[in-house]
Write a protein that holds these residues in place. Structure first.
Motif, short mmCIF file in Angstrom:
data_model
loop_
_atom_site.label_atom_id
_atom_site.label_comp_id
_atom_site.label_asym_id
_atom_site.label_seq_id
_atom_site.Cartn_x
_atom_site.Cartn_y
_atom_site.Cartn_z
N GLY A 355 1.68 -2.56 2.65
CA GLY A 355 2.74 -1.56 2.50
C GLY A 355 2.20 -0.15 2.51
O GLY A 355 1.14 0.13 1.93
N PHE A 356 2.94 0.74 3.18
CA PHE A 356 2.62 2.16 3.19
C PHE A 356 3.78 2.91 2.54
O PHE A 356 4.93 2.75 2.95
N VAL A 357 3.47 3.72 1.55
CA VAL A 357 4.51 4.42 0.78
C VAL A 357 4.18 5.90 0.72
O VAL A 357 3.04 6.28 0.40
N PHE A 358 5.16 6.74 1.05
CA PHE A 358 5.03 8.18 0.86
C PHE A 358 5.84 8.59 -0.36
O PHE A 358 6.92 8.04 -0.61
N VAL A 367 9.34 3.62 1.32
CA VAL A 367 8.54 2.63 2.04
C VAL A 367 8.69 2.90 3.53
O VAL A 367 9.80 2.94 4.07
N LEU A 368 7.57 3.07 4.24
CA LEU A 368 7.61 3.40 5.66
C LEU A 368 7.93 2.14 6.47
O LEU A 368 7.55 1.02 6.10
N PRO A 369 8.63 2.31 7.60
CA PRO A 369 9.08 1.16 8.40
C PRO A 369 7.95 0.28 8.90
O PRO A 369 8.16 -0.90 9.19
N GLU A 370 6.74 0.86 9.05
CA GLU A 370 5.62 0.08 9.57
C GLU A 370 5.05 -0.90 8.54
O GLU A 370 4.17 -1.71 8.84
N SER A 371 5.53 -0.85 7.31
CA SER A 371 5.08 -1.78 6.26
C SER A 371 5.58 -3.19 6.56
O SER A 371 6.52 -3.39 7.35
N SER A 372 4.95 -4.15 5.92
CA SER A 372 5.41 -5.54 6.06
C SER A 372 6.83 -5.67 5.53
O SER A 372 7.25 -4.96 4.60
N ILE A 384 6.20 -2.12 -5.60
CA ILE A 384 6.09 -0.68 -5.34
C ILE A 384 6.27 0.10 -6.64
O ILE A 384 5.51 1.04 -6.94
N HIS A 385 7.26 -0.28 -7.44
CA HIS A 385 7.52 0.42 -8.69
C HIS A 385 6.32 0.29 -9.64
O HIS A 385 5.91 1.27 -10.28
N PHE A 386 5.74 -0.91 -9.72
CA PHE A 386 4.59 -1.14 -10.59
C PHE A 386 3.38 -0.29 -10.15
O PHE A 386 2.73 0.37 -10.98
N VAL A 387 3.09 -0.33 -8.87
CA VAL A 387 1.93 0.40 -8.34
C VAL A 387 2.11 1.90 -8.52
O VAL A 387 1.19 2.61 -8.95
N LYS A 388 3.31 2.40 -8.20
CA LYS A 388 3.55 3.84 -8.33
C LYS A 388 3.36 4.30 -9.77
O LYS A 388 2.72 5.33 -10.03
N ARG A 389 3.89 3.55 -10.72
CA ARG A 389 3.78 3.93 -12.13
C ARG A 389 2.32 3.95 -12.57
O ARG A 389 1.88 4.89 -13.24
N LYS A 390 1.53 2.95 -12.18
CA LYS A 390 0.13 2.86 -12.58
C LYS A 390 -0.70 3.98 -11.93
O LYS A 390 -1.54 4.61 -12.60
N ILE A 427 -1.15 13.58 -5.05
CA ILE A 427 -0.87 12.25 -4.50
C ILE A 427 0.37 12.34 -3.62
O ILE A 427 1.46 12.67 -4.10
N ILE A 428 0.20 12.05 -2.34
CA ILE A 428 1.32 12.11 -1.41
C ILE A 428 1.83 10.72 -1.03
O ILE A 428 2.83 10.60 -0.32
N GLY A 429 1.14 9.68 -1.52
CA GLY A 429 1.57 8.32 -1.21
C GLY A 429 0.48 7.33 -1.59
O GLY A 429 -0.50 7.68 -2.24
N PHE A 430 0.66 6.08 -1.18
CA PHE A 430 -0.35 5.07 -1.44
C PHE A 430 -0.19 3.90 -0.48
O PHE A 430 0.86 3.74 0.16
N CYS A 431 -1.26 3.13 -0.39
CA CYS A 431 -1.25 1.92 0.43
C CYS A 431 -1.44 0.72 -0.49
O CYS A 431 -2.30 0.73 -1.38
N VAL A 432 -0.61 -0.30 -0.30
CA VAL A 432 -0.67 -1.52 -1.12
C VAL A 432 -1.06 -2.69 -0.22
O VAL A 432 -0.45 -2.89 0.84
N VAL A 433 -2.06 -3.44 -0.65
CA VAL A 433 -2.53 -4.61 0.11
C VAL A 433 -2.43 -5.83 -0.81
O VAL A 433 -2.97 -5.83 -1.93
#
Length: 627
Positions: A355-358, A367-372, A384-390, A427-433
């Motif tokens: 996932g790619f998130v801005f 969540v960007l459209p190119e994400s799974s 997404i909510h968990f990762v963003k908060r942490k 922080i302008i976004g994050f990537c989740v794997v």
């Protein structure tokens, strides 16, 4: 002695004077269009030839003021005239004059014997240079010569300003290019070569050395690199290194001025850039600032390269970073960049979901459209909510071997890595794997993902900024007409504020044949000719735009249908006359009025239908089938 080439009794401008001045101004205008892009030396030489032709003079010299002396412009026979003269010589020429025009030059040098001399200055009386004239065939009034001097000074002012802008643009274009190169390579020798290459291109008259500290690599080829010797280095260089400031020093024995700029990164100073010039006074402020910026950028690049070399011993896959960096610096679109990143991450980490998130300024996540596809689901949103908060709380990346129980039970994916995208310390976004199995990712994978996202963030933000800039562009690069988006916005505004308006859509007939028969370059030239014609014809009454391909459009605000029909008929007639090879156009006209409900989309649809009616009924005509 009174010069017989000047009518000192004339106080006004004669018809001969006026004709001369008009012709001279026209020549200057041509020089602006033809020579300004060829550099200062070419501009000055072309102007001297223009002066000689305009005055019908036997000989013309121009001495340009540079620092503390005047230098002769252009090539002349050896020993015929001095290559440089001091200001005292020039002041002697103009003794007793008030308007900067001297007759019958009697200078204490090989400059004596000229009929006229003009001191050309800006509005603050800062001198551009001195123009010397010999062998004039015409007689002009004093007022005419003053006007001639004013126009000449104005031209020199514009030329000087233009060249300053071009030089400044060139310097910062080089800075931008080398900055891109710094981000695309982690090889120290490549970076050092980029530094020297950039400086050599921007300042060919300067001499450069890199004084590097803790430099264990002796294989730098022919690069001008020396070790920073703490015991023997001079005081100015040591101050630059220790304080991280730009210092300068004049060496009296060599009569050279040296500037020292620190190669400073975030964790320390890695050396000093030494710049040497024979200028005995000072570095121009813009040169000093450019060198400071380049050294700062180079320092950060060197720091990154050293860290990269250290981490290469720990991460065997680091070649992936370099490979990816090169690809991402190839001006990809945002979609292409993210698709490429997703492919690389999946291949390198065997990830199940990516996932790619801005995050915007209000910390709202998108969540960007190119994400799974998983991240578009309700469960994906919880990840997404968990990762963003942490990430926003800890300001660091996440590496969790088993997320079960962290924010829910019976989760679909148990292994998680998340890395923030940081730009300018924000922080302008994050990537989740994610991976379905617990503990599927190793710590080395986690460190590699951090490096991967760190190196990719700049390319992502550049792609995003580039696309935003493209949306803001209102002018078509080829035709210089307005863009379609601008015209759309203008029509939307007009329908809110105006009472009526007309849209004319036109298409160049058989344009493909022009490209096929003459080539695409000729096709572009024809398109430019058509664009210039409709731009001239619409003038201040409307907005001309490139609609797409060979389709063009003109919107006439506050005009009725008859005005639109007249304009369309006129354009159809004018285009064949103004193009070579000659082409025709088919026009469609549509009209709106506040008396009835309407929309830009419908206005365009009616104009488009009318245009195709014109094309299908013989072309080279205007049509209006739907009001």
């Amino acid at each position: 002695m009174n010069n017989d080439r000047i009518d000192t009794q004339a106080t006004g401008l004669t018809s001969t004077d006026q004709t001369f001045l008009n012709n001279y101004k026209a020549r200057l205008f041509d020089l602006v269009n033809d020579e300004f892009n060829d550099g200062e030396s070419s501009c000055l030489s072309a102007w001297v030839r223009c002066v000689q032709a305009s005055l019908q003079a036997g000989e013309v010299l121009y001495y340009q003021r540079l620092e503390n002396s005047y230098h002769l412009i252009g090539s002349h026979p050896l020993d015929s005239y001095p290559a440089a003269v001091f200001p005292e010589t020039i002041d002697h020429i103009f003794e007793g004059t008030e308007d900067g025009i001297s007759e019958w030059v009697n200078a204490p040098s090989r400059l004596s014997g000229f009929d006229l001399a003009f001191r050309l200055s800006d509005q603050k009386q800062n001198p551009y240079g001195v123009l010397l004239i010999k062998g004039m065939k015409s007689v002009f009034s004093r007022g005419c010569l003053r006007s001639f001097a004013d126009h000449s000074a104005a031209y020199l002012g514009k030329m000087t300003y233009f060249n300053q802008v071009v030089e400044e643009e060139h310097r910062y274009r080089e800075l931008f290019k080398v900055n891109e190169a710094f981000h695309s390579s982690m090889d120290i020798n490549t970076l050092l070569g980029q530094i020297i290459g950039t400086l050599t291109r921007v300042f060919p008259d300067y001499e450069f050395h890199l004084l590097l500290s803790n430099d264990n690599d002796k294989n730098h080829g022919n690069l001008p690199i020396r070790n920073f010797d703490y015991d023997s280095v001079n005081k100015a260089a040591m101050q630059a290194f220790v304080n991280g400031t730009v210092e300068s020093e004049f060496q009296y024995t060599d009569e050279k001025l040296t500037l020292y700029a620190p190669l400073k990164g975030k964790q320390g100073v890695y050396g000093v850039l030494e710049v040497i010039t024979s200028n005995q006074f000072k570095f121009p402020d813009n040169h000093r600032e450019f060198i400071r910026l380049l050294a700062y950028t180079a320092g950060n690049a060197l720091e990154n390269a050293k860290l990269y070399q250290q981490s290469r011993r720990l991460i065997s896959d680091l070649q992936l970073i370099n490979e990816t960096s090169h690809r991402l610096n190839s001006n990809l679109r945002m979609t292409e960049t993210l698709t490429f990143l997703k492919k690389q991450i999946k291949r390198s980490f065997q990830a199940s979901s990516i996932g790619f998130v801005f995050v915007d300024e209000k910390e709202e996540a998108s969540v960007l459209p190119e994400s799974s596809a998983f991240f578009q689901s309700f469960e994906g949103a919880s990840y997404i909510h968990f990762v963003k908060r942490k990430i926003f709380k800890e300001k660091d990346a996440l590496f969790i071997g088993d997320v079960n129980g962290k924010f829910g039970k019976e989760l679909s994916f148990l292994s998680l890595m998340a890395v923030p995208m940081v730009q300018n310390d924000s922080i302008i976004g994050f990537c989740v794997v994610l991976h379905k199995e617990p503990y599927a990712f190793s710590f080395d994978m986690y460190k590699l993902l951090q490096s991967f996202i760190h190196h990719s963030t700049l390319a992502l933000t550049n792609s995003m900024l580039r696309e935003k800039l493209e949306e803001l562009v209102v002018t078509d690069h080829l035709t210089q007409l307005y863009s379609r988006s601008f015209l759309d916005e203008e029509m939307v505004r007009a329908m809110k504020d105006d009472e009526q308006g007309v849209l004319i859509l036109m298409d160049i007939d058989d344009f493909k044949k022009i490209n096929d028969n003459y080539g695409h370059q000729t096709g572009d030239e024809v398109l430019i000719q058509v664009a210039r014609t409709i731009m001239d014809e619409s003038g201040e009454i409307g907005f001309a735009a490139r609609w797409g391909g060979e389709e063009l459009a003109v919107y006439l605000p506050q005009k009725d249908l008859k005005s639109g029909l007249d304009f369309g008929t006129h354009i159809v007639k004018r285009i064949p006359e103004k193009t070579s090879p000659s082409v025709t156009v088919s026009c469609g006209v549509s009209f709106w009025t506040r008396d009835r409900a309407d929309h830009v989309k419908d206005l365009v649809k009616r104009a488009d239908a009318s245009m195709y009616h014109a094309k299908n009924n013989g072309k080279n005509q205007m049509a209006n089938i739907l009001f």
